[in-house]
Design an enzyme around this catalytic site. Structure first.
Site, PDB file in Angstrom:
ATOM      1  N   CYS A   1      -2.493  14.979   2.835  1.00  0.00           N
ATOM      2  CA  CYS A   1      -3.242  15.250   1.455  1.00  0.00           C
ATOM      3  C   CYS A   1      -4.173  16.044   1.835  1.00  0.00           C
ATOM      4  CB  CYS A   1      -4.256  13.913   2.026  1.00  0.00           C
ATOM      5  SG  CYS A   1      -5.672  14.171   0.571  1.00  0.00           S
TER       6      CYS A   1
ATOM      7  N   CYS B   1     -11.317  13.964   4.406  1.00  0.00           N
ATOM      8  CA  CYS B   1     -12.145  13.531   4.612  1.00  0.00           C
ATOM      9  C   CYS B   1     -12.725  13.351   6.097  1.00  0.00           C
ATOM     10  CB  CYS B   1     -11.795  12.004   3.978  1.00  0.00           C
ATOM     11  SG  CYS B   1     -12.036  12.581   2.105  1.00  0.00           S
TER      12      CYS B   1
ATOM     13  N   CYS C   1      -5.881   0.832   6.607  1.00  0.00           N
ATOM     14  CA  CYS C   1      -7.068   1.634   5.771  1.00  0.00           C
ATOM     15  C   CYS C   1      -7.052   3.367   7.030  1.00  0.00           C
ATOM     16  CB  CYS C   1      -7.675   1.141   5.231  1.00  0.00           C
ATOM     17  SG  CYS C   1      -7.249   0.848   3.487  1.00  0.00           S
TER      18      CYS C   1
ATOM     19  N   CYS D   1     -10.755  10.187   8.002  1.00  0.00           N
ATOM     20  CA  CYS D   1      -9.819   9.903   7.442  1.00  0.00           C
ATOM     21  C   CYS D   1      -8.411  10.326   8.587  1.00  0.00           C
ATOM     22  CB  CYS D   1      -9.409   9.857   6.339  1.00  0.00           C
ATOM     23  SG  CYS D   1      -7.660   9.231   5.395  1.00  0.00           S
TER      24      CYS D   1
ATOM     25  N   CYS E   1       0.654  -0.780   0.049  1.00  0.00           N
ATOM     26  CA  CYS E   1      -0.336   0.043   0.424  1.00  0.00           C
ATOM     27  C   CYS E   1       0.818   1.339  -0.120  1.00  0.00           C
ATOM     28  CB  CYS E   1      -1.179  -0.690   0.759  1.00  0.00           C
ATOM     29  SG  CYS E   1      -2.380   1.348   0.736  1.00  0.00           S
TER      30      CYS E   1
HETATM   31  N1  SAH Z   1      -7.139   9.324  -0.577  1.00  0.00           N
HETATM   32  C1  SAH Z   1      -7.448   7.807  -2.104  1.00  0.00           C
HETATM   33  C2  SAH Z   1      -6.734   6.312  -1.456  1.00  0.00           C
HETATM   34  C3  SAH Z   1      -5.842   6.815  -0.171  1.00  0.00           C
HETATM   35  S1  SAH Z   1      -7.297   6.050   0.975  1.00  0.00           S
HETATM   36  C4  SAH Z   1      -9.084   8.121  -1.664  1.00  0.00           C
HETATM   37  O1  SAH Z   1      -9.383   8.962  -0.962  1.00  0.00           O
HETATM   38  O2  SAH Z   1      -9.077   6.815  -2.055  1.00  0.00           O
HETATM   39  C5  SAH Z   1      -7.347   5.010   1.100  1.00  0.00           C
HETATM   40  C6  SAH Z   1      -8.883   3.699   1.539  1.00  0.00           C
HETATM   41  O3  SAH Z   1      -9.316   3.768   2.444  1.00  0.00           O
HETATM   42  C7  SAH Z   1     -10.419   5.256   0.861  1.00  0.00           C
HETATM   43  O4  SAH Z   1     -11.530   4.053   0.327  1.00  0.00           O
HETATM   44  C8  SAH Z   1      -9.875   5.487   2.065  1.00  0.00           C
HETATM   45  O5  SAH Z   1     -11.741   5.883   2.329  1.00  0.00           O
HETATM   46  C9  SAH Z   1     -10.067   4.430   2.827  1.00  0.00           C
HETATM   47  N2  SAH Z   1     -10.040   5.497   4.621  1.00  0.00           N
HETATM   48  C10 SAH Z   1      -9.752   6.290   5.006  1.00  0.00           C
HETATM   49  N3  SAH Z   1      -9.619   6.524   6.629  1.00  0.00           N
HETATM   50  C11 SAH Z   1     -10.194   5.418   6.719  1.00  0.00           C
HETATM   51  C12 SAH Z   1     -10.587   4.995   8.188  1.00  0.00           C
HETATM   52  N4  SAH Z   1     -10.393   5.565   9.153  1.00  0.00           N
HETATM   53  N5  SAH Z   1     -11.337   3.613   8.181  1.00  0.00           N
HETATM   54  C13 SAH Z   1     -11.376   2.613   7.546  1.00  0.00           C
HETATM   55  N6  SAH Z   1     -10.944   3.209   5.645  1.00  0.00           N
HETATM   56  C14 SAH Z   1     -11.023   4.493   5.385  1.00  0.00           C
HETATM   57 FE1  SF4 Z   2      -7.395  12.122   1.581  1.00  0.00          FE
HETATM   58 FE2  SF4 Z   2      -7.893  10.225   3.267  1.00  0.00          FE
HETATM   59 FE3  SF4 Z   2      -9.588  11.567   1.589  1.00  0.00          FE
HETATM   60 FE4  SF4 Z   2      -8.180   9.705   0.550  1.00  0.00          FE
HETATM   61  S1  SF4 Z   2      -9.347   9.384   2.377  1.00  0.00           S
HETATM   62  S2  SF4 Z   2      -8.838  11.812  -0.324  1.00  0.00           S
HETATM   63  S3  SF4 Z   2      -6.448   9.730   2.092  1.00  0.00           S
HETATM   64  S4  SF4 Z   2      -8.498  12.451   2.979  1.00  0.00           S
END
Ligand code: SAH
Ligand code: SF4
Length: 395
Positions: A135, A139, A369, A142, A128
């Protein structure tokens, strides 16, 4: 118990330090490498062949030193060493989870830190990879999104993550061995670490082209998955210029909820996102799009959500990846119960969708993740800021 072992000193001589005026070859596209070789005095007629030879040494055998490149004449090796280096990001820490997951903290130029996670499974090993330091998106569920410090990684720093993991795993071709003779430990790459890959398009593209090239890292494009939060204008371009598998962080079935979870939805909403996905040029029955859906208790996990999801993605060859929410300190959400996740998955399954529930890996080392966030990045948003962005949905 996690083993928190400081990394041992690298036994190989480092060819150069950054800033010594030599160009790092890692991450250069084929054309850029060829041009660099010619500029350094390689006869034009030989440049194509030299490019291929160098790629094999660098990306298949893991060579760090030009002196090891025995199929090149000695004076040519010396010429290369005069002009070029073969770099790696600096390894800061390496943690190994009880379940075998490995998390590496790497330092890149400027002192920034990024995380890379290796997840061994019975039939594959997935790396990964991060595309940015932090970022720019926020979100609300995240951890990476709470990190303020952001910079794009270079193509070399992105490929460098794969190379460093191969160093650690001893996953390079052995002397005399050909590509494809033996299953490799790193068989799959997912751009699901820190950062939004489509906001660092050129570097991600160049790095993934090296990862997919038969003379480079040599993985099939079906084994590389780019995950995006939904940068709609770049999706078609990703299909054209990268052509790997696509995963999309959908996470909600109404714009009201997705606006809160994935704020980029305010710019490109669910309808716009799905339209881009329907047109994804590589789309075919054999190339399903993966919809990622994080399971947040009481927020997006009802039966009604599951049924709405089915209606939304109707007609798109898809797999739905349910991700039980991985908690982090200060997170404004809770994970849905296992029963709820199973009930949700069941509705999708009955509608004909493959619905794997992602098993959290490396939880004891915060490698799962969405938990990635550089440990030394102390400037973070306050809990109140996170909650405000999460809005009234948060429990
Ligand atoms: N920025 C990209 C890729 C990185 S995150 C994106 O957002 O797709 C990879 C995945 O992990 C994404 O689907 C994201 O939404 C998810 N993710 C982020 N934080 C998480 C959390 N705390 N628990 C589970 N999944 C999470
Ligand atoms: Fe960025 Fe996290 Fe949102 Fe992916 S899930 S776009 S890493 S803030």
């Amino acid at each position: 118990m996690p083993t928190d072992s400081p990394i041992r000193p690298d036994p190989l001589p480092l060819p150069a330090r950054p800033g010594e005026g030599r160009t790092d070859l890692v991450g250069l596209s084929r054309d850029a490498l060829r041009a660099a070789l010619i500029a350094a005095g390689t006869p034009e007629k030989q440049a194509r062949m030299r490019t291929a030879q160098l790629w094999q040494w660098i990306y298949q055998k893991g060579a760090r030193d030009f002196a090891a490149m025995t199929n090149l004449a000695k004076p040519y090796r010396a010429l290369l060493a005069e002009h070029f280096t073969i770099g790696r990001p600096e390894l800061v820490t390496r943690q190994v989870s009880a379940d075998g997951t490995r998390k590496y903290l790497l330092r890149v130029a400027g002192g920034h830190e990024v995380e890379v996670v290796y997840i061994p499974e019975t039939d594959r090993g997935t790396l990964c990879v991060s595309s940015q330091v932090g970022c720019t998106l926020t979100c609300s569920f995240c951890h990476t999104g709470t990190q303020k410090l952001v910079r794009n990684l270079t193509a070399g720093e992105i490929v460098g993550q794969i190379m460093l993991a191969r160093d650690d795993l001893g996953d390079w071709l052995r002397p005399g061995e050909g590509m494809g003779e033996r299953p490799r430990l790193i068989s799959n790459i997912v751009l699901m670490g820190m950062g939004e890959p489509l906001y660092n398009f050129d570097a991600v593209r160049d790095a993934m082209r090296i990862a997919m090239d038969g003379e480079g890292i040599g993985l099939s494009r079906r084994r590389i998955t780019l995950s995006t939060s939904g940068v709609v204008p770049e999706i078609a371009r990703a299909g054209r210029e990268i052509g790997c598998m696509l995963a999309v962080s959908l996470h909600a079935t109404t714009d009201a909820v997705r606006d809160k979870l994935v704020p980029i939805n305010k710019r490109w909403n669910i309808a716009a996102l799905l339209e881009a996905l329907r047109a994804y040029p590589k789309l075919s029955n054999s190339e399903r799009i993966t919809f990622e859906y994080v399971m947040l208790r009481g927020v997006n996990d009802s039966d009604e959500d599951a049924r709405r999801l089915i209606r939304l993605i109707d007609g798109i060859p898809a797999k739905i990846n349910l991700i039980p929410f991985n908690e982090w300190p200060g997170a404004p959400y809770q994970r849905s119960s296992n029963r709820r996740i199973r009930a949700f998955a069941d509705i999708l399954y009955k509608a004909g969708y493959a619905t794997p529930i992602r098993t959290p890996r490396g939880e004891d080392i915060m490698a799962a993740c969405g938990q990635l966030k550089s440990a030394t990045e102390r400037a973070r948003k306050s809990k109140r800021e996170i909650e405000r962005e999460a809005g009234p949905q948060a429990p």
